[in-house]
Design a protein around this motif. Structure first.
Motif, PDB file in Angstrom:
ATOM      1  N   THR A  33      35.299 -24.401 -11.029  1.00  0.00           N
ATOM      2  CA  THR A  33      34.822 -25.652 -11.634  1.00  0.00           C
ATOM      3  C   THR A  33      34.112 -25.393 -12.964  1.00  0.00           C
ATOM      4  O   THR A  33      33.974 -26.303 -13.778  1.00  0.00           O
ATOM      5  CB  THR A  33      33.833 -26.376 -10.696  1.00  0.00           C
ATOM      6  OG1 THR A  33      32.681 -25.549 -10.485  1.00  0.00           O
ATOM      7  CG2 THR A  33      34.479 -26.709  -9.358  1.00  0.00           C
ATOM      8  N   ASN A  34      33.648 -24.168 -13.140  1.00  0.00           N
ATOM      9  CA  ASN A  34      32.986 -23.754 -14.380  1.00  0.00           C
ATOM     10  C   ASN A  34      31.725 -24.579 -14.683  1.00  0.00           C
ATOM     11  O   ASN A  34      31.400 -24.840 -15.832  1.00  0.00           O
ATOM     12  CB  ASN A  34      33.956 -23.843 -15.561  1.00  0.00           C
ATOM     13  CG  ASN A  34      33.527 -22.988 -16.740  1.00  0.00           C
ATOM     14  OD1 ASN A  34      32.873 -21.971 -16.559  1.00  0.00           O
ATOM     15  ND2 ASN A  34      33.875 -23.403 -17.939  1.00  0.00           N
ATOM     16  N   ILE A  35      31.015 -25.002 -13.641  1.00  0.00           N
ATOM     17  CA  ILE A  35      29.763 -25.738 -13.852  1.00  0.00           C
ATOM     18  C   ILE A  35      28.596 -25.030 -13.141  1.00  0.00           C
ATOM     19  O   ILE A  35      27.630 -25.651 -12.728  1.00  0.00           O
ATOM     20  CB  ILE A  35      29.855 -27.210 -13.393  1.00  0.00           C
ATOM     21  CG1 ILE A  35      30.352 -27.325 -11.952  1.00  0.00           C
ATOM     22  CG2 ILE A  35      30.744 -27.998 -14.314  1.00  0.00           C
ATOM     23  CD1 ILE A  35      30.357 -28.751 -11.428  1.00  0.00           C
ATOM     24  N   HIS A 104      43.243 -24.348 -13.132  1.00  0.00           N
ATOM     25  CA  HIS A 104      42.429 -24.835 -14.256  1.00  0.00           C
ATOM     26  C   HIS A 104      41.497 -25.975 -13.832  1.00  0.00           C
ATOM     27  O   HIS A 104      41.521 -27.068 -14.405  1.00  0.00           O
ATOM     28  CB  HIS A 104      43.321 -25.305 -15.409  1.00  0.00           C
ATOM     29  CG  HIS A 104      44.234 -24.235 -15.928  1.00  0.00           C
ATOM     30  ND1 HIS A 104      43.766 -23.101 -16.565  1.00  0.00           N
ATOM     31  CD2 HIS A 104      45.585 -24.119 -15.901  1.00  0.00           C
ATOM     32  CE1 HIS A 104      44.787 -22.335 -16.913  1.00  0.00           C
ATOM     33  NE2 HIS A 104      45.893 -22.912 -16.522  1.00  0.00           N
ATOM     34  N   ASP A 106      38.462 -26.198 -14.382  1.00  0.00           N
ATOM     35  CA  ASP A 106      37.472 -26.499 -15.417  1.00  0.00           C
ATOM     36  C   ASP A 106      37.978 -27.509 -16.446  1.00  0.00           C
ATOM     37  O   ASP A 106      37.208 -27.994 -17.277  1.00  0.00           O
ATOM     38  CB  ASP A 106      37.036 -25.217 -16.129  1.00  0.00           C
ATOM     39  CG  ASP A 106      38.205 -24.496 -16.794  1.00  0.00           C
ATOM     40  OD1 ASP A 106      39.356 -24.762 -16.423  1.00  0.00           O
ATOM     41  OD2 ASP A 106      37.950 -23.669 -17.689  1.00  0.00           O
ATOM     42  N   LYS A 113      35.265 -32.367 -10.955  1.00  0.00           N
ATOM     43  CA  LYS A 113      34.630 -31.059 -10.807  1.00  0.00           C
ATOM     44  C   LYS A 113      33.559 -31.094  -9.717  1.00  0.00           C
ATOM     45  O   LYS A 113      33.439 -30.175  -8.904  1.00  0.00           O
ATOM     46  CB  LYS A 113      33.993 -30.622 -12.127  1.00  0.00           C
ATOM     47  CG  LYS A 113      34.972 -30.158 -13.189  1.00  0.00           C
ATOM     48  CD  LYS A 113      34.190 -29.704 -14.408  1.00  0.00           C
ATOM     49  CE  LYS A 113      35.096 -29.259 -15.533  1.00  0.00           C
ATOM     50  NZ  LYS A 113      34.327 -28.791 -16.706  1.00  0.00           N
TER      51      LYS A 113
END
Length: 223
Positions: A33-35, A104, A106, A113
């Motif tokens: 999720t890149n968070i 992907h 993110d 997300k």
């Protein structure tokens, strides 16, 4: 813990490695999720940055330190599963991250997300609860909250949240990367684990020792 025969031990090992796989799937989704990173990763990132070493070496160093601490204060908490978890977790997470890399996550909207993040916390909690329910052992950093909750007679979820928040704060101060997902993960995972753990412990106990109920019948027949 009952004495295990070969068949029962095999069943427990199957559940154990299933738990490891599920946990690393959840972690891979979390990272995807890149968070944010999970609290322990934030801590190892910060420590590695402060000491000028790679995160992998930092993770190994901290894990080994926890292992020594556990051996001092609660030796009975360490067993073969602890070693298996330490050895197998790395390859599992590398595999899962490589699989989720092409999705992907993110690139999605923040709402999507967040949904994936909550899903990852649920998956991690299920996998961890499954791992713990086998009673074969968990990673050293995950044993710590159990020891603290047992020694201080506190609820596991309270101790887990406190420890995760400590990892986040200290890791951030040392230079670790923190995102909104890190905070959510730190507050959500502990209560979810406490919710799933007793249910999965009862399920695995039933499955593993399902053959025990046949013994009295067999004895009656032979008599």
């Amino acid at each position: 813990m009952k004495k295990l025969n070969c068949k029962q031990l095999t069943k427990k090992l199957v559940f154990f490695f299933l738990g490891v796989w599920i946990i690393q799937t959840g972690v891979a989704i979390f990272i995807g999720t890149n968070i944010g990173s999970d609290p322990f990763t934030v801590f190892t990132q910060g420590l590695a940055k402060m000491l000028g070493i790679t995160p992998g070496i930092g993770n190994m160093a901290i894990t080994f330190t926890f292992l020594v601490i556990i051996l001092i204060f609660s030796r009975k908490s360490i067993n073969i599963g602890t070693v298996l978890a330490m050895i197998s977790a790395g390859p599992f997470i590398d595999l899962m991250i490589s699989l989720f890399k092409d999705i992907h996550l993110d690139s999605y909207t923040m709402i999507v997300k967040m949904l994936f993040l909550v899903l990852s916390c649920v998956i991690i909690a299920i996998g961890f609860s499954l791992l713990k329910a086998t009673d074969l052992g968990v990673a050293p950093n995950d044993i710590i909250p159990f020891i603290i909750s047992d020694k201080l007679k506190l609820e596991y979820r309270i101790v887990r949240i406190g420890l995760d928040v400590t990892f986040v704060v200290v890791g951030f101060l040392l230079g670790g990367v923190v995102g909104i997902g890190t905070i959510i993960g730190a507050l959500l995972t502990g209560p979810l684990i406490q919710f799933f753990m007793p249910r999965l412990e009862k399920f695995i106990h039933t499955v593993v020792y399902s053959d025990d109920k046949l013994e009295p019948i067999a004895n009656e027949i032979t008599e």
